[in-house]
Motif scaffolding. Structure first.
Motif, mmCIF file in Angstrom:
data_model
loop_
_atom_site.group_PDB
_atom_site.id
_atom_site.type_symbol
_atom_site.label_atom_id
_atom_site.label_comp_id
_atom_site.label_asym_id
_atom_site.label_seq_id
_atom_site.Cartn_x
_atom_site.Cartn_y
_atom_site.Cartn_z
ATOM 1 N N LYS A 13 80.305 -27.993 -23.795
ATOM 2 C CA LYS A 13 80.473 -27.048 -24.914
ATOM 3 C C LYS A 13 80.435 -25.602 -24.420
ATOM 4 O O LYS A 13 81.184 -24.748 -24.897
ATOM 5 C CB LYS A 13 79.380 -27.289 -25.953
ATOM 6 N N VAL A 14 79.532 -25.321 -23.476
ATOM 7 C CA VAL A 14 79.448 -23.970 -22.925
ATOM 8 C C VAL A 14 80.731 -23.605 -22.193
ATOM 9 O O VAL A 14 81.250 -22.475 -22.316
ATOM 10 C CB VAL A 14 78.241 -23.857 -21.978
ATOM 11 N N ALA A 15 81.268 -24.560 -21.414
ATOM 12 C CA ALA A 15 82.502 -24.309 -20.675
ATOM 13 C C ALA A 15 83.644 -23.984 -21.627
ATOM 14 O O ALA A 15 84.456 -23.081 -21.374
ATOM 15 C CB ALA A 15 82.839 -25.521 -19.814
ATOM 16 N N ARG A 16 83.707 -24.705 -22.727
ATOM 17 C CA ARG A 16 84.765 -24.427 -23.707
ATOM 18 C C ARG A 16 84.516 -23.107 -24.416
ATOM 19 O O ARG A 16 85.455 -22.372 -24.745
ATOM 20 C CB ARG A 16 84.829 -25.580 -24.705
ATOM 21 N N ALA A 17 83.239 -22.795 -24.659
ATOM 22 C CA ALA A 17 82.919 -21.527 -25.324
ATOM 23 C C ALA A 17 83.294 -20.334 -24.459
ATOM 24 O O ALA A 17 83.589 -19.236 -24.977
ATOM 25 C CB ALA A 17 81.425 -21.482 -25.667
ATOM 26 N N LYS A 18 83.292 -20.517 -23.135
ATOM 27 C CA LYS A 18 83.700 -19.455 -22.229
ATOM 28 C C LYS A 18 85.203 -19.232 -22.239
ATOM 29 O O LYS A 18 85.701 -18.275 -21.627
ATOM 30 C CB LYS A 18 83.265 -19.786 -20.805
#
Length: 315
Positions: A215-220
């Motif tokens: 989720k963090v990777a996509r949020a970036k």
């Protein structure tokens, strides 16, 4: 690491010893005497007793087992009662072909199952995922010999794409000269493995996709391609390492059925023939070899998993 290896090796020795002991006792309890096996059913009891005495088969079982272990530790697996060849020579002749079948089928299965499982997880509940899941469940529920027989019927007898008669050359080089004959055996072995591996890979991928770092990777703002290639594939593939190591016994067992179904002169067919002929030393040698490969496969899987995932520490 060193302490872990020592403990695992000690456990492996105990496991292999136990399997060898149980197999030795079962063969000597269930099967007829070696003298009767070698001399034949028409041999007189006097001749059988004389043969057993001359070869030490009338001694207590623990003395016979001790003698056998001593020979094994010196690399001597005895002689085949039926072919009058050393078991070492027979295994050296037939093992390369069996290893080739298992190795190639494993490579093919992993090469298909891992991307398929990841695709199913990424496209969860799509038509492709549902279709692949259905096929996987059907194939996983079928024994490998049934898959082999269906492939022979469809691709060899009905469509005529391949020859149903496999080369009887016992050497790997000779069998490779007729490499098309090995397509169906490898496909049969790989098919059942793909059904199992793809299910595990799909489940592992779904677990990873639900993790916070995805989720963090996509949020970036990373694209799906980068998320999958950098974060999903490696983390989702870690359980497959253990599964592959644990599946070595299944591949070996599958070889027995596949080689029997296709009449391939490898270790699997040798095992079946030895069962029918009560060839003790060959059966014991095959069982010992299988036990060693199983233990080694599990150990390699553990070490490979540790190298692949630094979060794991061997204690």
């Amino acid at each position: 690491m060193a302490g872990y290896l020592i403990k695992r090796l000690a456990t492996a020795i105990v496991v292999v010893f136990g399997i060898t002991l149980v197999t030795f006792l079962m063969l000597h309890i269930v099967a007829p005497s070696p003298g009767q096996t070698v001399l034949g059913p028409k041999a007189s009891q006097a001749a059988i007793r004389a043969y057993n005495h001359a070869n030490g088969f009338d001694r207590p079982w623990y003395e016979q087992f001790g003698t056998y272990l001593n020979h094994v530790l010196h690399g001597n697996f005895g002689w085949s009662y039926k072919t009058n060849q050393s078991v070492n020579a027979i295994f050296a002749e037939k093992a390369p072909l069996s290893a080739f079948l298992s190795g190639v089928s494993l490579i093919v299965a992993v090469a298909i199952a891992m991307p398929l499982g990841i695709y199913q997880a990424v496209k969860r509940n799509s038509i492709g995922d549902i279709t692949a899941t259905t096929l996987a469940f059907v194939l996983y529920s079928m024994p490998v010999f049934m898959v082999a027989l269906l492939m022979i019927q469809v691709f060899a007898l009905s469509l005529g794409w391949v020859d149903p008669n496999v080369s009887q050359d016992q050497s790997l080089s000779g069998a490779l000269n007729d490499w098309k004959d090995l397509i169906l055996p490898i496909a049969a072995l790989a098919t059942t493995a793909v059904a199992s591996y793809s299910r595990y890979q799909r489940s592992s991928s779904l677990d990873v996709l639900a993790q916070d770092f995805i989720k963090v990777a996509r949020a970036k703002g990373l694209s799906n391609r980068l998320v999958y290639s950098r974060h999903l594939i490696r983390n989702a593939s870690l359980p497959m390492i253990t599964l592959i190591g644990l599946s070595l016994p299944a591949l070996i067992a599958g070889n027995v059925l596949i080689e029997y179904a296709f009449n391939i002169n490898g270790l699997g067919l040798l095992f079946v023939n030895s069962l029918q002929n009560d060839d003790y030393n060959v059966l014991l040698g095959y069982t010992l070899l299988t036990a060693v490969l199983t233990v080694v496969g599990n150990l390699i899987a553990d070490l490979a998993l540790t190298v692949s995932d630094p979060r794991i520490r061997l204690v």
